[in-house]
Write an enzyme that holds these catalytic residues in place. Structure first.
Site, mmCIF file in Angstrom:
data_model
loop_
_atom_site.group_PDB
_atom_site.id
_atom_site.type_symbol
_atom_site.label_atom_id
_atom_site.label_comp_id
_atom_site.label_asym_id
_atom_site.label_seq_id
_atom_site.Cartn_x
_atom_site.Cartn_y
_atom_site.Cartn_z
ATOM 1 N NE ARG A 204 -4.778 -1.196 9.512
ATOM 2 C CZ ARG A 204 -3.623 -0.939 8.910
ATOM 3 N NH1 ARG A 204 -3.460 0.277 8.433
ATOM 4 N NH2 ARG A 204 -2.573 -1.633 8.833
ATOM 5 N NE ARG B 90 1.920 -5.359 10.862
ATOM 6 C CZ ARG B 90 3.192 -4.876 10.185
ATOM 7 N NH1 ARG B 90 4.156 -5.613 10.578
ATOM 8 N NH2 ARG B 90 2.789 -4.351 8.730
ATOM 9 C CE LYS C 156 -1.827 -1.101 3.774
ATOM 10 N NZ LYS C 156 -1.264 -2.323 4.213
ATOM 11 N NE ARG D 203 7.941 -2.730 6.164
ATOM 12 C CZ ARG D 203 6.631 -2.650 6.374
ATOM 13 N NH1 ARG D 203 5.706 -2.021 5.596
ATOM 14 N NH2 ARG D 203 5.904 -3.199 7.472
HETATM 15 P P1 AP5 Z 1 4.935 -1.477 1.867
HETATM 16 O O1 AP5 Z 1 4.491 -0.853 0.682
HETATM 17 O O2 AP5 Z 1 5.607 -1.190 2.946
HETATM 18 O O3 AP5 Z 1 3.442 -2.354 2.448
HETATM 19 P P2 AP5 Z 1 2.217 -1.741 2.981
HETATM 20 O O4 AP5 Z 1 0.988 -2.509 2.605
HETATM 21 O O5 AP5 Z 1 2.435 -0.410 3.045
HETATM 22 O O6 AP5 Z 1 2.701 -2.413 4.456
HETATM 23 P P3 AP5 Z 1 2.681 -1.938 6.032
HETATM 24 O O7 AP5 Z 1 3.277 -3.043 6.908
HETATM 25 O O8 AP5 Z 1 2.735 -0.352 5.992
HETATM 26 O O9 AP5 Z 1 0.942 -2.230 6.465
HETATM 27 P P4 AP5 Z 1 0.349 -2.209 7.609
HETATM 28 O O10 AP5 Z 1 -1.228 -1.987 7.051
HETATM 29 O O11 AP5 Z 1 0.388 -3.279 8.439
HETATM 30 O O12 AP5 Z 1 0.859 -1.031 8.446
HETATM 31 P P5 AP5 Z 1 0.598 0.656 8.718
HETATM 32 O O13 AP5 Z 1 1.745 1.137 8.966
HETATM 33 O O14 AP5 Z 1 -0.493 1.047 7.901
HETATM 34 O O15 AP5 Z 1 5.482 -3.163 1.275
HETATM 35 C C1 AP5 Z 1 6.081 -4.011 2.038
HETATM 36 C C2 AP5 Z 1 7.382 -4.483 1.625
HETATM 37 O O16 AP5 Z 1 7.113 -5.093 0.492
HETATM 38 C C3 AP5 Z 1 8.506 -3.539 1.299
HETATM 39 O O17 AP5 Z 1 9.631 -3.959 1.696
HETATM 40 C C4 AP5 Z 1 8.196 -3.227 -0.024
HETATM 41 O O18 AP5 Z 1 9.355 -2.770 -0.605
HETATM 42 C C5 AP5 Z 1 8.037 -4.516 -0.720
HETATM 43 N N1 AP5 Z 1 6.971 -4.647 -1.666
HETATM 44 C C6 AP5 Z 1 5.962 -3.777 -1.989
HETATM 45 N N2 AP5 Z 1 5.350 -3.956 -3.248
HETATM 46 C C7 AP5 Z 1 5.971 -5.286 -3.748
HETATM 47 C C8 AP5 Z 1 5.956 -6.062 -4.804
HETATM 48 N N3 AP5 Z 1 5.120 -5.696 -5.781
HETATM 49 N N4 AP5 Z 1 6.727 -7.060 -5.157
HETATM 50 C C9 AP5 Z 1 7.905 -7.338 -4.064
HETATM 51 N N5 AP5 Z 1 8.117 -6.667 -2.886
HETATM 52 C C10 AP5 Z 1 7.045 -5.582 -2.656
HETATM 53 O O19 AP5 Z 1 -0.064 0.232 10.145
HETATM 54 C C11 AP5 Z 1 0.962 0.032 11.376
HETATM 55 C C12 AP5 Z 1 -0.076 -0.109 12.472
HETATM 56 O O20 AP5 Z 1 -0.578 1.124 13.021
HETATM 57 C C13 AP5 Z 1 -1.100 -1.206 12.304
HETATM 58 O O21 AP5 Z 1 -0.981 -2.413 12.646
HETATM 59 C C14 AP5 Z 1 -2.090 -0.703 13.546
HETATM 60 O O22 AP5 Z 1 -1.804 -0.902 14.714
HETATM 61 C C15 AP5 Z 1 -1.957 0.939 13.447
HETATM 62 N N6 AP5 Z 1 -2.946 1.279 12.457
HETATM 63 C C16 AP5 Z 1 -2.837 2.240 11.299
HETATM 64 N N7 AP5 Z 1 -3.812 2.661 10.557
HETATM 65 C C17 AP5 Z 1 -4.996 2.056 11.322
HETATM 66 C C18 AP5 Z 1 -6.250 2.322 11.276
HETATM 67 N N8 AP5 Z 1 -6.690 2.777 10.134
HETATM 68 N N9 AP5 Z 1 -7.020 1.919 12.392
HETATM 69 C C19 AP5 Z 1 -6.369 1.337 13.507
HETATM 70 N N10 AP5 Z 1 -5.118 1.270 13.459
HETATM 71 C C20 AP5 Z 1 -4.425 1.723 12.456
HETATM 72 MG MG MG Z 2 2.609 1.154 5.078
#
Ligand code: AP5
Ligand code: MG
Length: 215
Positions: free
Chosen positions: A88, A171, A13, A127
């Site tokens: 979410r 997660r 994402k 990552r």
């Molecule tokens: P990346 O682009 O970093 O993936 P992402 O989907 O952004 O993953 P996140 O870990 O950031 O998602 P998340 O939803 O768990 O965390 P968030 O920060 O939102 O890509 C991942 C890896 O793969 C990278 O190394 C990249 O280079 C590689 N990659 C990407 N695309 C690729 C491809 N096509 N092929 C190969 N490799 C690829 O949230 C963190 C925490 O915050 C949550 O757990 C929760 O506790 C809290 N939180 C956040 N938002 C909310 C909400 N709305 N409500 C409640 N809690 C929330």
């Molecule tokens: Mg992210």
């Protein structure tokens, strides 16, 4: 364009949102990034959010909705925005509907990036992120030009704390239980577009651009 990006943790994402934000010149709003900044700055919000994030649980809706409300009220969101990781839960999605209605605008599209769970674990263990500018890399799929160093700001890249295997499993469970129902929620509203997150990042990007009609 007003766009939501849905997907499991590690689906890509943030990676696709950063590309689209630059191409479309609209802000990339990641609730995860906002929480991590607050944790780094040691604010009350950060302290509270950390309790949940470290366990792989969602931060409570009231807190999350409040920060999104403040962010969407900023001037730069008038021309559009990309929401990455919000909503979410169904209550968050219902809040967003109301908020957009009050702003007199509507959502254009919800992009769902689908990646199987086994692939997610591989992606998150490799990552690396830049603690200074937030850029995201992968040791195999998207390495920085110089190993361990951010391309954009030359800082040392690090592993995210919640990318430990046990937390990743939690997660994923949280995602399936609480966030996956949003796929049907937006499909029923006729807003959903699904793209499979391919092995190669460039392929995913070109599929995303095609699906959204962006060149
Ligand atoms: P990346 O682009 O970093 O993936 P992402 O989907 O952004 O993953 P996140 O870990 O950031 O998602 P998340 O939803 O768990 O965390 P968030 O920060 O939102 O890509 C991942 C890896 O793969 C990278 O190394 C990249 O280079 C590689 N990659 C990407 N695309 C690729 C491809 N096509 N092929 C190969 N490799 C690829 O949230 C963190 C925490 O915050 C949550 O757990 C929760 O506790 C809290 N939180 C956040 N938002 C909310 C909400 N709305 N409500 C409640 N809690 C929330
Ligand atoms: Mg992210």
């Amino acid at each position: 364009m007003r766009l939501i990006i849905l997907g499991a943790p590690g689906a890509g994402k943030g990676t696709q949102a950063a590309i689209l934000s630059e191409k479309l010149n609209i802000p990339h709003i990641s609730t995860g990034d906002i929480f991590r900044n607050s944790i780094r700055m040691g604010t009350e919000l950060g302290k509270e959010a950390k309790e949940y994030i470290d366990k792989g649980l969602l931060v409570p809706d009231e807190l999350t909705i409040q920060i999104v409300k403040e962010r969407l009220n900023k001037d730069d969101c008038r021309k559009g925005f990309i929401l990455d990781g919000f909503p979410r839960t169904i209550p968050q999605a219902e809040y967003l509907e109301k908020a957009l209605e009050e702003m007199g605008v509507s959502l254009d599209v919800v992009l769902n990036i689908h990646v199987p769970d086994e692939e997610i674990v591989k992606r998150l263990s490799g990552r690396r992120v830049c603690p200074n500018c937030g850029a995201s890399y992968h040791v195999l799929y998207n390495p920085p030009e110089v190993e361990g160093i951010c391309d954009s700001c030359s800082h040392k890249v690090v592993q995210r704390e919640d990318d430990k295997e046990e937390t990743v499993k939690n997660r994923l469970k949280t995602y399936h239980d609480q966030t996956e129902p949003l796929i049907d929620f937006y499909r029923n509203k006729g807003k959903l577009v699904t793209v499979v997150g391919q092995e190669k990042l460039e392929d995913t990007t070109s599929n995303v651009l095609k699906a959204l009609g962006v060149s």
